[in-house]
Design an enzyme around this catalytic site. Structure first.
Site, PDB file in Angstrom:
ATOM      1  CG  ASN A   8      43.708  66.593  19.050  1.00 26.70           C
ATOM      2  OD1 ASN A   8      44.407  67.395  18.537  1.00 26.70           O
ATOM      3  ND2 ASN A   8      43.319  65.474  18.476  1.00 26.70           N
ATOM      4  CD1 TRP A   9      42.323  73.305  20.500  1.00 24.66           C
ATOM      5  CD2 TRP A   9      43.535  74.850  19.674  1.00 24.66           C
ATOM      6  NE1 TRP A   9      42.106  74.429  21.458  1.00 24.66           N
ATOM      7  CE2 TRP A   9      42.826  75.406  20.853  1.00 24.66           C
ATOM      8  CE3 TRP A   9      44.049  75.954  18.888  1.00 24.66           C
ATOM      9  CZ2 TRP A   9      42.917  76.731  21.194  1.00 24.66           C
ATOM     10  CZ3 TRP A   9      44.181  77.272  19.300  1.00 24.66           C
ATOM     11  CH2 TRP A   9      43.535  77.562  20.524  1.00 24.66           C
ATOM     12  CE  LYS A  10      40.120  65.696  16.471  1.00 25.71           C
ATOM     13  NZ  LYS A  10      39.239  64.583  16.054  1.00 25.71           N
ATOM     14  CD  GLU A  93      41.227  62.862  13.732  1.00 23.85           C
ATOM     15  OE1 GLU A  93      41.832  63.736  13.776  1.00 23.85           O
ATOM     16  OE2 GLU A  93      39.885  62.757  14.003  1.00 23.85           O
ATOM     17  N   GLY A 227      38.207  67.226  21.525  1.00 26.10           N
ATOM     18  CA  GLY A 227      38.600  67.551  20.257  1.00 26.10           C
ATOM     19  C   GLY A 227      37.691  68.886  19.953  1.00 26.10           C
ATOM     20  N   GLY A 228      36.618  68.824  19.342  1.00 24.54           N
ATOM     21  CA  GLY A 228      35.668  69.873  18.884  1.00 24.54           C
ATOM     22  C   GLY A 228      35.434  70.867  19.972  1.00 24.54           C
TER      23      GLY A 228
HETATM   24  C1  PEP Z   1      39.845  63.564  19.304  1.00 30.23           C
HETATM   25  O1  PEP Z   1      39.885  63.286  18.034  1.00 30.23           O
HETATM   26  O2  PEP Z   1      40.709  63.342  20.066  1.00 30.23           O
HETATM   27  C2  PEP Z   1      38.499  63.837  20.004  1.00 30.23           C
HETATM   28  C3  PEP Z   1      38.357  63.308  21.082  1.00 30.23           C
HETATM   29  O3  PEP Z   1      37.603  64.538  19.206  1.00 30.23           O
HETATM   30  P1  PEP Z   1      35.851  64.862  19.473  1.00 30.23           P
HETATM   31  O4  PEP Z   1      35.939  65.247  21.140  1.00 30.23           O
HETATM   32  O5  PEP Z   1      35.574  66.043  18.699  1.00 30.23           O
HETATM   33  O6  PEP Z   1      35.093  63.756  19.500  1.00 30.23           O
END
Ligand code: PEP
Length: 250
Positions: A8-10, A93, A227-228
């Site tokens: 998930n690149w957001k 989010e 995510g990150g």
């Molecule tokens: C997300 O927000 O879907 C997520 C899993 O973020 P992170 O891996 O950065 O915690």
């Protein structure tokens, strides 16, 4: 069940980051997992062109309605038209910053299913809810309210993402992950019947190269929502490499 690693690149990614799609395709070429990248809307069409079916490309949200006076919204049909085959819905989010209720997520899931998109429906408790001992109840309510009961297992994925683990570097213990994933499976069976046995339940929240292998081996974990660590090819490639072969699952 083949695992799914979804990135998930957001709200990250300009055209300059598109070479990452090619790099991820190469890194995942021999992976036993399905790979999905959900870039921002603006990159979906070009990402899908680059991926050319080697990995799946998805959206991070879609509208409830198909078309109409909804300034700024993007419909499931538009996602599909751009080359997406999946969509993340009900990410925390969206639930928290955009006020999306279970009913809204449910309607979006129906809109996505009508277009044949796979849906990753995200659920998960806040830190306060976990401390209050309400994690399982919250997940049960989110499943009952957000997941259409006629969902087909091949197009439904659940993302369990405790809010306190997202972007924090903190992950639940193995026992906590397994407890919630087992509970989610049971709630899904009650909600959609035997179809639920084949639904992948992803863990999401601070998955990175150093914890991916131990998380992905846990029973009932059908992959990861990342995510990150999906924004850097070396990190994401390490997460992909951590996917166990079927015979090494707990
Ligand atoms: C997300 O927000 O879907 C997520 C899993 O973020 P992170 O891996 O950065 O915690």
């Amino acid at each position: 069940m083949q695992q799914l690693i979804a990135g998930n690149w957001k709200m990250h990614g300009l055209t300059g980051q598109l070479p990452l799609i090619e790099a991820i395709c190469r890194a995942s070429a021999r992976s036993p997992a399905d790979i999905l990248i959900c870039p921002p809307f603006t990159l979906i069409a070009r990402a899908a062109e680059i991926a050319a079916g080697r990995i799946a490309i998805g959206g991070q949200d879609c509208a409830i309605t198909e078309t109409g006076p909804c300034t700024g919204d993007v419909s499931a049909e538009m996602l599909k038209d751009a080359g997406a085959t999946a969509v993340i819905l009900g990410h925390s989010e969206r639930r928290h910053h955009h006020g999306e209720t279970n009913a809204v997520v449910f309607a979006k899931a129906q809109a996505a299913a009508e277009q044949g998109l796979s849906t990753i429906i995200c659920i998960g408790e806040t830190q306060g809810q976990r401390i209050a001992g309400a994690a399982l109840t919250v997940c049960a309510e989110q499943i009952a309210g957000s997941v259409p009961s006629q969902s087909h297992s091949s197009r439904l994925v659940i993302g369990y993402e405790p809010l306190w683990a997202i972007g924090s570097g903190v992950v639940p213990s193995a026992d906590e992950i397994v407890e919630v994933h087992r509970h989610i499976r049971a709630c899904l069976i009650a909600h959609i019947g035997a179809e639920a046995l084949n639904v992948r339940i992803l863990y999401g929240g601070s998955v990175n190269p150093s914890n991916a292998a131990s998380i992905l081996r846990l029973p009932e974990v059908g992959g990861a929502l990342v995510g990150g660590a999906s924004l850097a090819v070396t990190e994401f490639a390490s997460v992909i490499q951590a996917v166990p072969c079927q015979q090494n699952r707990s």
